[in-house]
Scaffold this motif. Structure first.
Motif, mmCIF file in Angstrom:
data_model
loop_
_atom_site.group_PDB
_atom_site.id
_atom_site.type_symbol
_atom_site.label_atom_id
_atom_site.label_comp_id
_atom_site.label_asym_id
_atom_site.label_seq_id
_atom_site.Cartn_x
_atom_site.Cartn_y
_atom_site.Cartn_z
ATOM 1 N N ALA A 98 0.819 -1.217 0.000
ATOM 2 C CA ALA A 98 0.000 0.000 0.000
ATOM 3 C C ALA A 98 0.850 1.263 0.000
ATOM 4 C CB ALA A 98 -0.933 -0.005 1.206
ATOM 5 N N ALA A 99 2.006 1.217 0.656
ATOM 6 C CA ALA A 99 2.842 2.412 0.769
ATOM 7 C C ALA A 99 3.371 2.881 -0.585
ATOM 8 C CB ALA A 99 4.006 2.147 1.717
ATOM 9 N N VAL A 100 3.685 1.944 -1.487
ATOM 10 C CA VAL A 100 4.197 2.364 -2.791
ATOM 11 C C VAL A 100 3.065 2.798 -3.716
ATOM 12 C CG1 VAL A 100 6.212 0.869 -2.615
ATOM 13 C CG2 VAL A 100 4.214 0.058 -3.866
ATOM 14 N N LEU A 101 1.862 2.291 -3.470
ATOM 15 C CA LEU A 101 0.738 2.644 -4.333
ATOM 16 C C LEU A 101 0.198 4.046 -4.037
ATOM 17 C CD1 LEU A 101 -1.264 -0.697 -4.339
ATOM 18 C CD2 LEU A 101 0.056 0.267 -6.222
ATOM 19 N N ALA A 102 0.292 4.476 -2.795
ATOM 20 C CA ALA A 102 -0.348 5.731 -2.391
ATOM 21 C C ALA A 102 0.038 6.922 -3.273
ATOM 22 C CB ALA A 102 -0.048 6.013 -0.921
ATOM 23 N N PRO A 103 1.322 7.134 -3.588
ATOM 24 C CA PRO A 103 1.663 8.292 -4.425
ATOM 25 C C PRO A 103 1.156 8.183 -5.867
ATOM 26 C CG PRO A 103 3.592 7.458 -3.240
ATOM 27 C CD PRO A 103 2.532 6.429 -3.129
ATOM 28 N N TRP A 104 0.760 6.987 -6.263
ATOM 29 C CA TRP A 104 0.332 6.765 -7.647
ATOM 30 C C TRP A 104 -1.186 6.665 -7.790
ATOM 31 C CZ3 TRP A 104 3.626 7.230 -11.594
ATOM 32 C CH2 TRP A 104 4.982 7.185 -11.297
ATOM 33 N N LEU A 147 -6.655 -6.253 -3.359
ATOM 34 C CA LEU A 147 -6.388 -7.098 -4.521
ATOM 35 C C LEU A 147 -7.535 -7.025 -5.520
ATOM 36 C CD1 LEU A 147 -4.718 -9.307 -5.978
ATOM 37 C CD2 LEU A 147 -5.985 -10.998 -4.623
ATOM 38 N N ASP A 148 -7.229 -6.537 -6.724
ATOM 39 C CA ASP A 148 -8.215 -6.442 -7.808
ATOM 40 C C ASP A 148 -9.490 -5.730 -7.357
ATOM 41 O OD1 ASP A 148 -6.509 -7.852 -9.553
ATOM 42 O OD2 ASP A 148 -7.228 -9.767 -8.793
ATOM 43 N N GLY A 149 -9.342 -4.801 -6.401
ATOM 44 C CA GLY A 149 -10.524 -4.200 -5.801
ATOM 45 C C GLY A 149 -10.666 -2.712 -6.012
ATOM 46 N N GLY A 150 -9.793 -2.097 -6.798
ATOM 47 C CA GLY A 150 -9.884 -0.656 -7.011
ATOM 48 C C GLY A 150 -11.065 -0.272 -7.884
ATOM 49 N N PRO A 151 -11.341 1.019 -7.990
ATOM 50 C CA PRO A 151 -12.491 1.500 -8.758
ATOM 51 C C PRO A 151 -12.438 1.054 -10.215
ATOM 52 C CG PRO A 151 -11.558 3.265 -7.427
ATOM 53 C CD PRO A 151 -10.603 2.141 -7.353
ATOM 54 N N LEU A 152 -13.556 0.546 -10.699
ATOM 55 C CA LEU A 152 -13.638 0.024 -12.059
ATOM 56 C C LEU A 152 -13.809 1.148 -13.070
ATOM 57 C CD1 LEU A 152 -15.971 -3.013 -11.364
ATOM 58 C CD2 LEU A 152 -13.639 -3.152 -12.216
ATOM 59 N N LEU A 153 -13.149 0.983 -14.213
ATOM 60 C CA LEU A 153 -13.306 1.917 -15.325
ATOM 61 C C LEU A 153 -14.147 1.295 -16.431
ATOM 62 C CD1 LEU A 153 -12.753 4.490 -16.917
ATOM 63 C CD2 LEU A 153 -10.519 3.557 -17.548
ATOM 64 N N ALA A 154 -13.767 0.092 -16.890
ATOM 65 C CA ALA A 154 -14.468 -0.507 -18.029
ATOM 66 C C ALA A 154 -14.314 -2.019 -18.012
ATOM 67 C CB ALA A 154 -13.919 0.051 -19.346
ATOM 68 N N CYS A 155 -15.183 -2.687 -18.761
ATOM 69 C CA CYS A 155 -15.111 -4.134 -18.886
ATOM 70 C C CYS A 155 -15.480 -4.544 -20.309
ATOM 71 C CB CYS A 155 -16.031 -4.825 -17.878
ATOM 72 S SG CYS A 155 -17.796 -4.583 -18.195
ATOM 73 N N SER A 156 -15.184 -5.791 -20.627
ATOM 74 C CA SER A 156 -15.570 -6.366 -21.912
ATOM 75 C C SER A 156 -16.066 -7.778 -21.651
ATOM 76 C CB SER A 156 -14.384 -6.387 -22.876
ATOM 77 O OG SER A 156 -14.789 -6.817 -24.167
ATOM 78 N N GLU A 157 -17.184 -8.151 -22.264
ATOM 79 C CA GLU A 157 -17.828 -9.430 -21.974
ATOM 80 C C GLU A 157 -17.771 -10.373 -23.170
ATOM 81 O OE1 GLU A 157 -21.862 -8.760 -20.842
ATOM 82 O OE2 GLU A 157 -21.343 -7.789 -18.941
ATOM 83 N N TRP A 195 -9.443 9.286 -12.199
ATOM 84 C CA TRP A 195 -9.934 8.984 -10.857
ATOM 85 C C TRP A 195 -9.492 10.121 -9.950
ATOM 86 C CZ3 TRP A 195 -7.359 5.225 -6.933
ATOM 87 C CH2 TRP A 195 -8.166 5.104 -5.806
ATOM 88 N N ARG A 196 -10.447 10.869 -9.428
ATOM 89 C CA ARG A 196 -10.116 11.984 -8.535
ATOM 90 C C ARG A 196 -11.190 12.111 -7.471
ATOM 91 N NH1 ARG A 196 -13.311 16.338 -10.571
ATOM 92 N NH2 ARG A 196 -13.805 16.121 -12.785
ATOM 93 N N ASP A 197 -10.762 12.579 -6.320
ATOM 94 C CA ASP A 197 -11.676 12.757 -5.184
ATOM 95 C C ASP A 197 -12.433 11.472 -4.867
ATOM 96 O OD1 ASP A 197 -10.903 15.460 -5.159
ATOM 97 O OD2 ASP A 197 -12.479 15.986 -6.600
ATOM 98 N N GLY A 198 -11.766 10.333 -5.071
ATOM 99 C CA GLY A 198 -12.376 9.056 -4.729
ATOM 100 C C GLY A 198 -13.402 8.540 -5.718
ATOM 101 N N THR A 199 -13.529 9.228 -6.862
ATOM 102 C CA THR A 199 -14.553 8.849 -7.839
ATOM 103 C C THR A 199 -13.947 8.799 -9.239
ATOM 104 O OG1 THR A 199 -16.257 9.952 -6.520
ATOM 105 C CG2 THR A 199 -16.822 9.461 -8.801
ATOM 106 N N VAL A 200 -14.345 7.784 -10.015
ATOM 107 C CA VAL A 200 -13.946 7.726 -11.413
ATOM 108 C C VAL A 200 -14.811 8.699 -12.206
ATOM 109 C CG1 VAL A 200 -13.708 6.268 -13.457
ATOM 110 C CG2 VAL A 200 -13.261 5.309 -11.196
ATOM 111 N N HIS A 201 -14.152 9.535 -12.990
ATOM 112 C CA HIS A 201 -14.860 10.498 -13.852
ATOM 113 C C HIS A 201 -14.598 10.141 -15.317
ATOM 114 C CE1 HIS A 201 -14.961 12.747 -10.107
ATOM 115 N NE2 HIS A 201 -15.782 13.630 -10.658
ATOM 116 N N PHE A 202 -15.603 10.389 -16.129
ATOM 117 C CA PHE A 202 -15.466 10.201 -17.576
ATOM 118 C C PHE A 202 -16.101 11.387 -18.261
ATOM 119 C CE2 PHE A 202 -16.433 8.427 -21.782
ATOM 120 C CZ PHE A 202 -15.190 7.896 -22.098
ATOM 121 N N ASP A 203 -15.331 12.019 -19.126
ATOM 122 C CA ASP A 203 -15.776 13.245 -19.792
ATOM 123 C C ASP A 203 -16.252 14.281 -18.780
ATOM 124 O OD1 ASP A 203 -15.079 12.346 -22.288
ATOM 125 O OD2 ASP A 203 -17.102 11.693 -22.836
ATOM 126 N N GLY A 204 -15.551 14.344 -17.639
ATOM 127 C CA GLY A 204 -15.793 15.397 -16.669
ATOM 128 C C GLY A 204 -16.897 15.154 -15.673
#
Length: 213
Positions: A98-104, A147-157, A195-204
């Protein structure tokens, strides 16, 4: 971020998603420069692919450090020296500290071969078949310490077909994985996704539903 997104790709194996990014960049579809390909496996085939395309490589053996936290810190210090705008985990088979991920936060994504939140971790194709699922797929998410638990952006089925095995399912999904990852990197490079302020944004605007590719 610069006009051309500087990307570092972390891999552990053959680098098929890396190959898809290189090909899309060369076709002019991605305004990116892959500045580094790094791996925890010195024999990873993807490193040879990177070298063949003139991309800097880094192979850092986990045994070179006394524990996971110090390995991750060393790895990310070396990756950070290349000043990437974005880190892409493309088949990188390690849980990161977690410590190395925080700045990114917001600048590191992962592609995972399941429709998250289903089947975090390994053996996703086998688990989908064992569960009797009729649909399977891949997801791209922002990376957090979970693990594999961060905010989702997109998927393909894809549809699971009668007689599918884990191998056939993986083979049919792979081209969709490639297209999904390239599209997500394109959106990030264009500034459409963030991803900003804890929320994924798309087109603003806040993303209320996972995008489908």
């Amino acid at each position: 971020m610069s006009a051309v997104l500087r990307v570092a790709v972390l891999i552990s194996g053959r680098g098929s998603n890396l190959g898809a990014l290189i090909a899309a960049q060369r076709r002019g579809e991605l305004p990116i420069e892959i500045v580094l390909v790094a791996s925890n496996k010195t024999a990873a085939e993807g490193l040879r692919l990177a070298e063949a395309n003139g991309i800097a490589t880094l192979a850092l053996d986990p045994a070179s450090q006394p524990d996971r936290a110090r390995y991750d810190a060393e790895l990310f210090a070396r990756v950070g020296a290349f000043a990437p705008d974005l880190i892409v985990l493309a088949g990188f088979m390690r849980v990161l500290d977690a410590a190395v991920l925080a700045p990114w936060a917001g600048r590191i994504i992962n592609i995972h071969p399941s429709l998250l939140p289903k089947y975090a971790g390994l053996h996703t194709h086998k688990r989908a078949l064992a569960a009797g699922d009729t649909v399977h797929g891949a997801s791209v998410h922002f990376v957090t310490a979970e693990l594999d638990g961060g905010p989702l952006l997109a998927c393909s089925e894809i549809t699971i077909e009668p007689g599918d095995s884990p191998d056939t399912l993986a083979q049919r999904l792979l081209p969709r994985e490639h297209a999904l990852l390239c599209r997500c990197v394109q959106w990030l490079a264009q500034g459409r996704a963030e991803w900003r302020d804890g929320t994924v944004h798309f087109d603003g605007v806040p993303l209320l539903q996972v995008l489908r590719v």
